[in-house]
Design an enzyme around this catalytic site. Structure first.
Site, short mmCIF file in Angstrom:
data_model
loop_
_atom_site.label_atom_id
_atom_site.label_comp_id
_atom_site.label_asym_id
_atom_site.label_seq_id
_atom_site.Cartn_x
_atom_site.Cartn_y
_atom_site.Cartn_z
N ASP A 1 -5.93 4.88 2.54
CA ASP A 1 -6.32 3.60 1.95
C ASP A 1 -5.26 2.54 2.18
O ASP A 1 -4.19 2.56 1.58
CB ASP A 1 -6.57 3.79 0.45
CG ASP A 1 -7.09 2.52 -0.23
OD1 ASP A 1 -7.41 1.55 0.48
OD2 ASP A 1 -7.19 2.52 -1.46
N ASP B 1 -8.89 -3.89 3.65
CA ASP B 1 -9.04 -2.75 2.75
C ASP B 1 -9.92 -1.67 3.36
O ASP B 1 -11.13 -1.87 3.53
CB ASP B 1 -9.66 -3.23 1.43
CG ASP B 1 -9.60 -2.19 0.34
OD1 ASP B 1 -8.97 -1.14 0.55
OD2 ASP B 1 -10.17 -2.43 -0.74
#
Length: 484
Positions: free
Chosen positions: A329, A101
């Site tokens: 992201d 992440d």
């Protein structure tokens, strides 16, 4: 299967709604930078799995802003319908599969014997939280060191939460080993898992870490995994790089693991074929008081946020497509863009229903490209058709890869997720606070269609054929190709 379909739909709707809570927007003051010659990574970790995208992840962006809470290469794989990317990690000598992440900073794991709760706060069996293992066992680690009087805690807008304490441990990813790395050890969890991932590897800035002091309840910001690797001089260059592959047809429709989905690389660029199209842009900082992006030189870095010059697609001339403050992201499946951009792109392609643009799974998506740092990066139309499950009659359901991320207002923050990242290699320089985007060669995971003749007694007179599709990676996909 029904619960999986529902959770897929919930994650998408939650992700789209979350960005609407952004507050202010600034005028761009950023220009392209000189692009460095990126060396091959010293350490590489393949992506070993993808797992279902969580509604909670999207809510976290709003939660952080609204509340003020403050090379080696590894392969990536996929599971649970190919929505998020996982890699294998070693913590205290124990191997776990975790979410990769770039939109958060903590590295955390559930500890063995953790307490599981449902979203209403009622105790449940550990199996209900559905982690991919029984958890991390500190008792059998020789390198574990507890961090007294600390609390690790994250709460999400959809009711999920993780809490426990901080500790120090030896963490290894793709041969890159960081000693005395601060981690979150989860003792209580309200978590809707997928049975595969057992934690998360956060790669964003220290400001987003989530440990507090139990005595005065003050934030205790710390260096995430890669920041410590650079501090300990374990990599030759302060870069990490991500190349995400599009999931296979089989992986998209299955909760099981989907291998060979790209790389997380440390110390240089990820080892996949690229073109000479590349650009380097500065990362935007954030105001600690407003939690909004700012061009002020005294700002603090949080997310990997960049300015977008424009989006180009059919009908794009009808709207102002530039949007500043866009987060890159890896933990978000879709592109979440300004309302007017998403509406213009999906005109004639997507149908608006219950907060999402749905599309025909067999549709040919319109062309879509992103311009930043003076260079334009194209996306493959296959990435704009995202499978999310089946309806009550067993028919496939798909949504557009570009969804409504809320109106353009002062300070609005949008997201370019996996739909965009499949088409570029993104290299993050955490010392100069800049990012290099390099266009990937379009042959990765191309579709090969072939026909097999049925073997029946009468096939010579009236032969019939079955159509099959296979996803074939580039022959040179495992070769390093630094940016030219």
């Amino acid at each position: 299967m029904l619960s999986s379909i529902l959770s897929a739909s919930i994650f998408l709707a939650g992700a789209v709604r979350a960005v609407e809570y952004s507050t202010t927007r600034h005028i761009s003051q950023y220009s392209p930078l000189e692009t460095p010659l990126l060396p091959p990574a010293s350490f590489s970790s393949p992506m070993v799995s993808r797992t279902s995208r969580r509604a909670s992840k999207a809510h976290a962006l709003h939660y952080l802003r609204a509340s003020g809470i403050s090379a080696h290469t590894v392969p990536l794989t996929g599971a649970q319908f190919d929505y998020e990317y996982l890699t294998d990690i070693s913590v205290g000598g124990q191997n776990l599969s975790v979410i990769v992440d770039t939109g958060s900073s903590d590295t955390w794991f559930p500890e063995m014997g953790f307490a599981c709760f449902n979203l209403s706060g009622h105790p449940e069996p550990v199996s209900t939280c559905a982690f991919g293992s029984e958890g991390f066992d500190s008792r059998i680690s020789n390198s574990y060191q507890a961090y007294p009087n600390t609390t690790f805690s994250i709460s999400y807008g959809d009711g999920e939460y993780l809490s426990g304490s901080a500790a120090f441990e030896t963490v290894s990813v793709g041969g890159l080993t960081v000693k005395h790395q601060e981690i979150g050890v989860v003792s209580s969890a309200a978590w809707v898992g997928d049975g595969i991932n057992s934690g998360l590897l956060g790669l964003a800035y220290p400001e987003l870490t989530s440990v507090t002091n139990d005595i005065d309840h003050q934030d205790m910001k710390y260096n995430p995994f890669f920041f410590n690797a650079v501090k300990q001089k374990l990599v030759p260059y302060p870069y990490f790089s991500i190349a995400l592959n599009r999931g296979t047809a089989a992986g998209t429709h299955s909760p099981a693991a989907d291998p060979h989905l790209g790389y997380l690389a440390f110390g240089g660029i990820a080892p996949v074929p690229v073109t000479s199209t590349c650009t380097t842009v500065p990362i935007q900082g954030y105001s600690l008081t407003t939690r909004a992006p700012t061009a002020d030189r005294h700002s603090t870095y949080m997310y990997y946020t960049v300015d977008i010059h424009k989006y180009t697609f059919p009908n794009s001339s009808t709207v102002v497509t530039a949007s500043n403050s866009t987060i890159i992201d890896s933990g978000t499946t879709l592109n979440l863009l300004p309302s007017e951009v998403a509406q213009a792109y999906n005109k004639g392609f997507g149908t608006w229903h219950d907060g999402l643009y749905y599309v025909d799974c067999a549709a040919q998506a319109p062309p879509f490209s992103v311009t930043l740092g003076g260079k334009t990066f194209s996306t493959d139309p296959q990435d704009q058709v995202v499978w999310v499950g089946t309806d009550k009659n067993g028919n496939d359901l798909c949504v557009s890869g570009t969804q409504d991320g809320g109106p353009q207002m002062m300070g609005s923050v949008f997201i370019l997720g996996d739909v965009f990242m499949h088409n570029v290699v993104v290299t993050f320089d955490i010392q100069k606070n800049q990012m290099t985007f390099t266009q990937r060669k379009s042959c990765f995971h191309s579709i090969y269609v072939y026909h097999i003749r049925d073997n029946h007694p009468n096939s010579d007179n009236n032969p019939t054929y079955q159509t099959h599709r296979a996803y074939i990676p580039c022959a040179s996909e495992h070769t390093s190709h630094p940016a030219e």
